[in-house]
Structure formats: C-alpha cells, structure tokens
Design a protein around this motif. Structure first.
Motif, PDB file in Angstrom:
ATOM      1  N   LEU A  22       0.795  -1.329  -0.569  1.00  0.00           N
ATOM      2  CA  LEU A  22      -0.425  -0.057  -0.198  1.00  0.00           C
ATOM      3  C   LEU A  22       0.697   1.408   0.120  1.00  0.00           C
ATOM      4  O   LEU A  22       0.617   2.276  -0.538  1.00  0.00           O
ATOM      5  CB  LEU A  22      -1.243   0.272   1.332  1.00  0.00           C
ATOM      6  CG  LEU A  22      -2.270  -1.278   1.023  1.00  0.00           C
ATOM      7  CD1 LEU A  22      -2.643  -1.578   2.693  1.00  0.00           C
ATOM      8  CD2 LEU A  22      -3.278  -0.468  -0.220  1.00  0.00           C
TER       9      LEU A  22
ATOM     10  N   THR B 281      -4.468   6.705  -7.037  1.00  0.00           N
ATOM     11  CA  THR B 281      -5.077   5.473  -7.112  1.00  0.00           C
ATOM     12  C   THR B 281      -6.238   5.818  -5.803  1.00  0.00           C
ATOM     13  O   THR B 281      -5.937   6.145  -5.226  1.00  0.00           O
ATOM     14  CB  THR B 281      -4.272   4.056  -6.703  1.00  0.00           C
ATOM     15  OG1 THR B 281      -3.215   4.824  -4.941  1.00  0.00           O
ATOM     16  CG2 THR B 281      -3.082   4.040  -7.754  1.00  0.00           C
TER      17      THR B 281
ATOM     18  N   LEU C  32      -6.969   2.898  -2.807  1.00  0.00           N
ATOM     19  CA  LEU C  32      -6.390   1.694  -2.411  1.00  0.00           C
ATOM     20  C   LEU C  32      -7.499   1.191  -1.386  1.00  0.00           C
ATOM     21  O   LEU C  32      -7.808   1.677  -0.795  1.00  0.00           O
ATOM     22  CB  LEU C  32      -5.290   1.500  -1.675  1.00  0.00           C
ATOM     23  CG  LEU C  32      -3.807   2.628  -2.577  1.00  0.00           C
ATOM     24  CD1 LEU C  32      -2.755   2.391  -2.068  1.00  0.00           C
ATOM     25  CD2 LEU C  32      -4.049   1.822  -4.008  1.00  0.00           C
TER      26      LEU C  32
ATOM     27  N   GLU D 100      -8.194  -2.845   1.249  1.00  0.00           N
ATOM     28  CA  GLU D 100      -7.312  -3.783   1.414  1.00  0.00           C
ATOM     29  C   GLU D 100      -7.641  -5.359   1.784  1.00  0.00           C
ATOM     30  O   GLU D 100      -9.300  -5.330   2.083  1.00  0.00           O
ATOM     31  CB  GLU D 100      -6.055  -3.755   2.167  1.00  0.00           C
ATOM     32  CG  GLU D 100      -6.599  -3.028   3.713  1.00  0.00           C
ATOM     33  CD  GLU D 100      -6.093  -2.289   4.385  1.00  0.00           C
ATOM     34  OE1 GLU D 100      -5.573  -1.437   4.478  1.00  0.00           O
ATOM     35  OE2 GLU D 100      -5.560  -2.911   5.153  1.00  0.00           O
TER      36      GLU D 100
ATOM     37  N   CYS E 230       2.246   1.980  -3.408  1.00  0.00           N
ATOM     38  CA  CYS E 230       1.291   2.246  -4.446  1.00  0.00           C
ATOM     39  C   CYS E 230       0.703   3.684  -4.526  1.00  0.00           C
ATOM     40  O   CYS E 230       0.882   4.419  -4.663  1.00  0.00           O
ATOM     41  CB  CYS E 230       0.278   1.705  -3.884  1.00  0.00           C
ATOM     42  SG  CYS E 230      -0.205  -0.589  -5.169  1.00  0.00           S
TER      43      CYS E 230
END
Length: 249
Positions: free
Chosen positions: A38, A48, A50, A52, A41
């Motif tokens: 993460l 982005t 993100l 999880e 990224c």
C-alpha cells in the motif's frame, strides 16, 4: 478500508492511457507486506484508490461492493491460493475483466507458469518487489485489461482502441528486455554452474521463455483484432500451449 490519494490524474497517467483513478484491491494476509505494498502504491505517480483484504473471503466481499481496475493478489492466503483467487475474480460479473498481478513469496516456476495460464497479467516475487517493478507490473496489467475491455465493449470507439494499442506497443521494449536479460543470465548460470543445479536452472529458463511467449501471444491477438476494425470481435479462443512448457521427468 480505502485510502484515497491525489485530487486529479497525473499528466503521465493520462498519457499512458490509464484510468483517471486506478481502483486497486490489495489482497495480502501478512500485515507488514500489505502495508508495504500500500505504501508503494501511494508513492507512485498515479492517482489510486486503494482497498485492502487479508483473505479470499474478504476479497470476494470487496468485489461485491465496487468495481476494481486492478487486483494485487498474494499467492499464499489463509483460505486458499492466488490461483483460486483469480478464478473467483473471473466469475465476478462486475470485476471479471479486472487486471490481476500476483505478488508472491514463492519462487516456484510451476506456480508462475500456472498464474500466467489462468489469466494473471504478470507476477512479481516479494524478493523482486520494488517501486519500479510494482509500477511496471501495474501499468502493463492495466493497459492489457484496458484493451480487452475496449474490444468487448460495443460502445468503445475503435480509434480509442487503436490509441491504446499504440501506447501498449511502446511498452514492449520495456517488458521484453528484462525477460531476455534474465534468460541470458540463466543461460550463463547453466553454462558455468555445477551440473547438479542444471535442472533447477533449466526450469527457471523455461518459465522465462513461457512468460515471453505469453506476452507475444497477447500482442499478436490484440494486433489481429485491431487490424479488423469493421468486424465485431469474437470471444477469445483458448491460447495454444507454449512450446517452452514441458514436464521434467
């Protein structure tokens, strides 16, 4: 949990034909590794969003909540493997065309070959994982997915598909050179290494050849479709087996 980033797409992101917002699902059960991915990224020059998950069950829940452009999927998970996970993604109506990249701690060439056959766009071992390798894998996967989605969407203009194909073709050298470099290194190791290690080295070389073959197959298939703009693309035929893949007795 979602971590939203910069307020607008970067110029490079737009130039490479990527989504304005790359919605990425990171599936990794080890918290340290998940946080590391993460963090990488978030540091990329991409906008982005993100999300999880730590299990396949959690991944399925997230798939049911929204559409993702990319799934970064670990191989070893508490309730299954990444190979099972990619099948679940392909069965999801909303996310069946999401790009998928396997991030794994295993170096088994058999698993890497199976991952590519089952539809993973790429794979990166945790040993090789860096901001550079992650970015390369993510962009390649997103561009491939964008081509497939564009070809199957009747509302997508063919000029946009040609533009995407052109951008994708420019990435070829960057994709192929590392693979060829790895193959050359593996050949040198076979030539100068101890005989007892040759079998393992040959298997690694075969996996590299199969990865290159798969990449060239993608290019050929996309090029064939793009050359027939007036013909509606049919469902993709099964990919012929790579001549580099064989069982070691």
């Amino acid at each position: 949990m979602s971590l939203f980033q910069t307020p607008s797409p970067t110029p490079r992101q737009a130039a490479e034909g990527l989504p304005d917002i790359a919605r990425v699902l990171v599936v990794e059960d080890q918290r340290f590794d998940r946080m590391r991915i993460l963090r990488m990224c978030r540091a990329l020059d991409l906008r982005t969003e993100l999300t999880e998950a730590s299990t396949l069950a959690g991944m399925v829940q997230q798939l049911g909540r929204q559409r993702f452009d990319l799934v970064l999927l670990d191989y070893h998970l508490p309730d299954g493997t990444g190979l099972q996970g990619v099948e679940m993604i392909r069965e999801d109506f909303i996310n069946r065309h999401a790009a998928t990249v396997m991030i794994t701690g295993t170096t088994e060439t058999r698993i890497a070959g199976e991952a590519l056959k089952l539809g993973f766009s790429d794979y990166v071992t945790k040993e090789e994982l860096s901001a550079r390798t992650l970015r390369r894998a993510m962009i390649s996967a997103l561009q491939k997915s964008g081509l497939v989605t564009g070809l199957e969407s009747t509302g997508t203009a063919m000029r946009e598909t040609h533009a995407t194909l052109h951008r994708f073709s420019r990435e070829c050298a960057g994709e192929i050179k590392p693979i060829v470099s790895r193959m050359m290194r593996q050949l040198r190791e076979i030539k100068h290494g101890p005989p007892e290690a040759s079998r393992s080295r040959v298997e690694e070389l075969e996996a590299s050849c199969d990865r290159l073959w798969s990449f060239l197959e993608d290019l050929q298939n996309f090029g064939d479709v793009a050359a027939r703009p007036s013909v509606r693309p049919r469902s993709q035929a099964p990919r012929p087996p790579s001549p580099f893949t064989r069982r070691m007795n």
